[in-house]
Design an enzyme around this catalytic site. Sequence first.
Site, PDB file in Angstrom:
ATOM      1  N   GLY A 117      49.616  66.926  15.810  1.00 31.91           N
ATOM      2  CA  GLY A 117      49.518  68.235  15.171  1.00 31.91           C
ATOM      3  C   GLY A 117      49.365  68.093  13.664  1.00 31.91           C
ATOM      4  O   GLY A 117      49.961  67.204  13.053  1.00 31.91           O
ATOM      5  N   GLU A 155      56.638  65.245  25.429  1.00 35.12           N
ATOM      6  CA  GLU A 155      58.029  64.787  25.478  1.00 35.12           C
ATOM      7  C   GLU A 155      58.349  64.148  26.822  1.00 35.12           C
ATOM      8  O   GLU A 155      59.456  64.276  27.349  1.00 35.12           O
ATOM      9  CB  GLU A 155      58.969  65.964  25.211  1.00 35.12           C
ATOM     10  CG  GLU A 155      60.347  65.536  24.723  1.00 35.12           C
ATOM     11  CD  GLU A 155      60.239  64.494  23.649  1.00 35.12           C
ATOM     12  OE1 GLU A 155      60.802  63.423  23.821  1.00 35.12           O
ATOM     13  OE2 GLU A 155      59.543  64.754  22.653  1.00 35.12           O
ATOM     14  N   THR A 213      49.857  59.168  19.929  1.00 35.59           N
ATOM     15  CA  THR A 213      49.012  59.239  21.130  1.00 35.59           C
ATOM     16  C   THR A 213      47.561  58.900  20.803  1.00 35.59           C
ATOM     17  O   THR A 213      47.042  59.278  19.750  1.00 35.59           O
ATOM     18  CB  THR A 213      49.095  60.660  21.733  1.00 35.59           C
ATOM     19  OG1 THR A 213      50.458  60.960  22.004  1.00 35.59           O
ATOM     20  CG2 THR A 213      48.284  60.777  23.014  1.00 35.59           C
TER      21      THR A 213
HETATM   22  C1  LIG Z   1      49.832  70.848  23.181  1.00 35.34           C
HETATM   23  C2  LIG Z   1      50.024  69.383  23.010  1.00 35.34           C
HETATM   24  C3  LIG Z   1      50.474  68.906  21.803  1.00 35.34           C
HETATM   25  C4  LIG Z   1      50.617  67.539  21.613  1.00 35.34           C
HETATM   26  N1  LIG Z   1      51.011  67.090  20.400  1.00 35.34           N
HETATM   27  C5  LIG Z   1      51.074  65.769  20.163  1.00 35.34           C
HETATM   28  C6  LIG Z   1      51.412  65.269  18.865  1.00 35.34           C
HETATM   29  O1  LIG Z   1      51.700  66.000  17.937  1.00 35.34           O
HETATM   30  N2  LIG Z   1      51.407  63.930  18.685  1.00 35.34           N
HETATM   31  C7  LIG Z   1      51.100  63.067  19.683  1.00 35.34           C
HETATM   32  O2  LIG Z   1      51.098  61.850  19.428  1.00 35.34           O
HETATM   33  N3  LIG Z   1      50.818  63.497  20.926  1.00 35.34           N
HETATM   34  C8  LIG Z   1      50.789  64.825  21.195  1.00 35.34           C
HETATM   35  N4  LIG Z   1      50.478  65.282  22.440  1.00 35.34           N
HETATM   36  C9  LIG Z   1      50.160  64.292  23.477  1.00 35.34           C
HETATM   37  C10 LIG Z   1      51.271  64.160  24.500  1.00 35.34           C
HETATM   38  O3  LIG Z   1      52.404  63.563  23.942  1.00 35.34           O
HETATM   39  C11 LIG Z   1      50.718  63.345  25.685  1.00 35.34           C
HETATM   40  O4  LIG Z   1      49.654  64.087  26.244  1.00 35.34           O
HETATM   41  C12 LIG Z   1      51.805  63.096  26.708  1.00 35.34           C
HETATM   42  O5  LIG Z   1      52.678  62.097  26.255  1.00 35.34           O
HETATM   43  C13 LIG Z   1      51.241  62.672  28.084  1.00 35.34           C
HETATM   44  O6  LIG Z   1      50.492  61.528  27.993  1.00 35.34           O
HETATM   45  P1  LIG Z   1      49.016  61.445  28.543  1.00 35.34           P
HETATM   46  O7  LIG Z   1      48.235  62.565  27.971  1.00 35.34           O
HETATM   47  O8  LIG Z   1      48.587  60.075  28.289  1.00 35.34           O
HETATM   48  O9  LIG Z   1      49.103  61.705  30.093  1.00 35.34           O
HETATM   49  P2  LIG Z   1      48.948  60.630  31.217  1.00 35.34           P
HETATM   50  O10 LIG Z   1      50.073  59.673  31.120  1.00 35.34           O
HETATM   51  O11 LIG Z   1      47.577  60.087  31.235  1.00 35.34           O
HETATM   52  O12 LIG Z   1      49.174  61.529  32.497  1.00 35.34           O
HETATM   53  C14 LIG Z   1      48.132  61.948  33.371  1.00 35.34           C
HETATM   54  C15 LIG Z   1      48.626  61.913  34.818  1.00 35.34           C
HETATM   55  O13 LIG Z   1      48.979  60.576  35.174  1.00 35.34           O
HETATM   56  C16 LIG Z   1      50.245  60.547  35.748  1.00 35.34           C
HETATM   57  N5  LIG Z   1      50.964  59.306  35.396  1.00 35.34           N
HETATM   58  C17 LIG Z   1      50.929  58.620  34.229  1.00 35.34           C
HETATM   59  N6  LIG Z   1      51.756  57.569  34.274  1.00 35.34           N
HETATM   60  C18 LIG Z   1      52.346  57.583  35.480  1.00 35.34           C
HETATM   61  C19 LIG Z   1      53.304  56.772  36.131  1.00 35.34           C
HETATM   62  N7  LIG Z   1      53.870  55.730  35.514  1.00 35.34           N
HETATM   63  N8  LIG Z   1      53.668  57.088  37.395  1.00 35.34           N
HETATM   64  C20 LIG Z   1      53.138  58.156  38.009  1.00 35.34           C
HETATM   65  N9  LIG Z   1      52.237  58.965  37.433  1.00 35.34           N
HETATM   66  C21 LIG Z   1      51.842  58.690  36.200  1.00 35.34           C
HETATM   67  C22 LIG Z   1      50.979  61.738  35.168  1.00 35.34           C
HETATM   68  O14 LIG Z   1      51.998  62.182  36.038  1.00 35.34           O
HETATM   69  C23 LIG Z   1      49.860  62.777  35.034  1.00 35.34           C
HETATM   70  O15 LIG Z   1      49.743  63.472  36.260  1.00 35.34           O
HETATM   71  C24 LIG Z   1      50.332  66.637  22.662  1.00 35.34           C
HETATM   72  C25 LIG Z   1      49.903  67.122  23.890  1.00 35.34           C
HETATM   73  C26 LIG Z   1      49.751  68.479  24.066  1.00 35.34           C
HETATM   74  C27 LIG Z   1      49.253  68.983  25.373  1.00 35.34           C
END
Ligand SMILES: Cc1cc2nc3c(=O)[nH]c(=O)nc-3n(C[C@H](O)[C@H](O)[C@H](O)COP(=O)(O)OP(=O)(O)OC[C@H]3O[C@@H](n4cnc5c(N)ncnc54)[C@H](O)[C@@H]3O)c2cc1C
Length: 775
Positions: free
Chosen positions: A281, A524, A242
């Site tokens: 992490g 996930e 990410t």
């Molecule tokens: C506690 C925690 C631990 C984590 N650990 C790791 C880790 O170890 N390694 C790692 O790589 N990542 C990690 N992550 C990151 C995590 O995998 C991502 O935050 C997750 O995949 C969501 O992606 P994003 O943050 O880009 O959210 P976004 O995709 O930006 O989502 C934000 C909003 O946009 C909306 N959205 C996005 N795309 C669409 C679509 N196509 N259609 C409709 N709505 C949409 C979503 O519904 C949401 O409401 C962690 C996150 C957390 C909170």
Amino acid sequence: MSVSPPRLRPVWGGLSLRSAQGVQERCLAFHSATVGPNHTDTSISKEFARNESAMNPDLRKERDNATFKTDLLTYILDGGAEKTQRRREIESLVISDPDFQHVDLNFLSRSERYAAAVKRSAQMIVKMREHGISDPEEIYCSANLLWRELFPVCYCWSSEKIREHLAKCVSFFQNGLLCSNAFAVHNIAFTVQIWNGREHEALGLHYAMFLPTLQKLGDPAQQEKWIPPAKTFKVLGTYAQTELGHGTHIRALETTATYDPSTQEFVLNSPTVSSIKWWPGGLGKTSNHAIVLAQLYTQGHCHGLHAFIVPIRNMSTHEPLPGVVVGDIGPKFGFDEVDNGYLKLDNVRIPRENMLMKYAKVEPDGTYVKPPSDKLTYGTMVFIRSMIVGESARALAKACTIAIRYSAVRRQSELRPGEPEPQILDYQTQQYKLFPLLATAYAFHFVGQYMSQTYHRITGDIDQGDFSQLPELHALSAGLKAFTTWAASAGIEVCRMACGGHGYSRCSSLPDIYVTFTPTCTYEGENTVMMLQTARYLVKSYTQASAGEQVGGTVSYLSEMSQRRLQPQQVSSRPTVVNISDLSSLVEAYKLRAANLVEAYKLRAAKLVEMAARSLQGELQRRKSKEEAWNGAAIDLVRASDAHCHYVVVKLFTAKLGEVGDTAVHSVLGSLALLYALHGITVHSGDFLQAGLLSVPQVAQASQQVKELLAQIRVNAVALADAFDYRDEMLNSVLGRYDGNVYENMFEWAKKSPLNSEQVHESYHKYLKPLHSKL
Ligand SMILES: Cc1cc2nc3c(=O)[nH]c(=O)nc-3n(C[C@H](O)[C@H](O)[C@H](O)COP(=O)(O)OP(=O)(O)OC[C@H]3O[C@@H](n4cnc5c(N)ncnc54)[C@H](O)[C@@H]3O)c2cc1C
């Protein structure tokens, strides 16, 4: 003894709560007469029994009044008495280990919490070594073994069976089925709870993600080079996917790895602020290597995302290497012990051999060799999401246990003038908050079991080269992951607020459960995105069914609908005759009611899928592009997925009842299943009305029946919470203590606050006292 319940005529076919209640009351009488008041006979309760005299009298009364044996229900949850026994033994083993005594982290700073987690991880490794566990898969599996919550089935396995499973894990790792960023995230959460109760695991990413990825994507020479030092924890790794700018849409990740044939090196860069790796992490402080996902450039072409082993810290000083900017992303909503990190790469050169090249390759001259197939990556998501469904059940079950036990102990206000203050559990509104959640936790537990079994079944098929069921499983696991995590996350917060002010205290553990669990809605696969993936499958199946094709699995109702075989049920005109001392009679009576509820949910799902498909069609007809049309119909699509998942949950919960052999347990579980289904109808009454499945009076009747069920479940609420069988050490909650001695222990807990270490805080002398003299 047979009873004829009075007639009620709901459209779902004679689901008469009054009759159900009658059965329950008679059951109660029958049960008390034959087996006496409820007493558990487990080793754990024996342990608690030593403190019987110290048990809060209200809680004791609740337990005595229960109409069923909690152990019998626990066996059902675990999948059998032997599994319960095995789980308890293992829990006792870990809990009684002097090296793993619980440390209350609430009064520690974030840095101290991180240090405590690292210490715990190191201790865990020493233990693993003591037990001769050195393979990453063995570490992974034995850790799981020590915590029922990841692989409940493991508890009764023979060592041969465990070996078999390990072999399967290895094959999955090797085939790429267990390689996903979120798998690591998920595993952190699990592993921690095995060893630490609730703290997170500092090295989780290393053995859950770094090592398996080396095994999965590394060629033999790479495995030989990297795995031994990683196994001995000399190389400490994480998995960095990410970025600040992208999580969901991984194709848009920006980190680059450009091949330089003149030196046979890759040059790693974070070209923009948004390309900085964010969240992995163990990245912030713990790791000295990272597997970095980056866009591969060679011979002037971009070949998409590939994995590279990037050293990030000096192996002896642990200082960041030149060109590497790495650190902790700062405090989060939870996960205080985990150093989720950032990583910025500035022209960092790594040897060509550091690209993981089992499948895709870059030759020394820069020629790119494509991987044979990426088909198998499908299975990863299925595995993780299937596991998260069960995790939803457990998190909600813990929250319910705490809130229900506390509600039985807490007395407040006045129900009848002049009488003692009632237990807050006697307020109808309190029951309305908690009992549907209790029912939900049970429902999700059985759905989690189903998902786990389905996963194992499908992986067996994959082993045989049969991928035919993957789309259905993929859609189901994505949808149920979203459906259950959303419901559990919201439910935990309801439990917290149901405990009033004390729920806000961290001694309740409810804030902790919430912040630890709620990221499952995001990682996930972000939940809305998951629901939309499920919707894609539903719309596709609907289109196939409408064209006369037979669709199978959980969406087979779409074929029924297209063949006009789905019709609202006729009102049942005949009362059900129930012999309450006869299990089969009870089962039949339940089936009659539940079958009609399942049918109602099925019809609702069918209707909402149809509406979503039409909405999508309408958008397309407005000459929109496919993508725009999809976005224009997205709300309807998510609603359809939600209805589909709800139907599946109601169906599976109902089906589970058929497996329950004990009359008293069947009765109480049946009430919960009815409550789950009827409460859902009242909450989503708009859907049922809009689809023409129910009339307004029938919805009102469902609401009335929900109230009656609440009163009926009241007597068993504490026992139903007890049956989840969470030891105090696992709940970590003063409010949820088994003995119910809440107030004295809250007082003791508060005394530990560092603010109480001195009578007069230095800030008084510094800031407040001077105010006096200025007056
Ligand atoms: C506690 C925690 C631990 C984590 N650990 C790791 C880790 O170890 N390694 C790692 O790589 N990542 C990690 N992550 C990151 C995590 O995998 C991502 O935050 C997750 O995949 C969501 O992606 P994003 O943050 O880009 O959210 P976004 O995709 O930006 O989502 C934000 C909003 O946009 C909306 N959205 C996005 N795309 C669409 C679509 N196509 N259609 C409709 N709505 C949409 C979503 O519904 C949401 O409401 C962690 C996150 C957390 C909170």
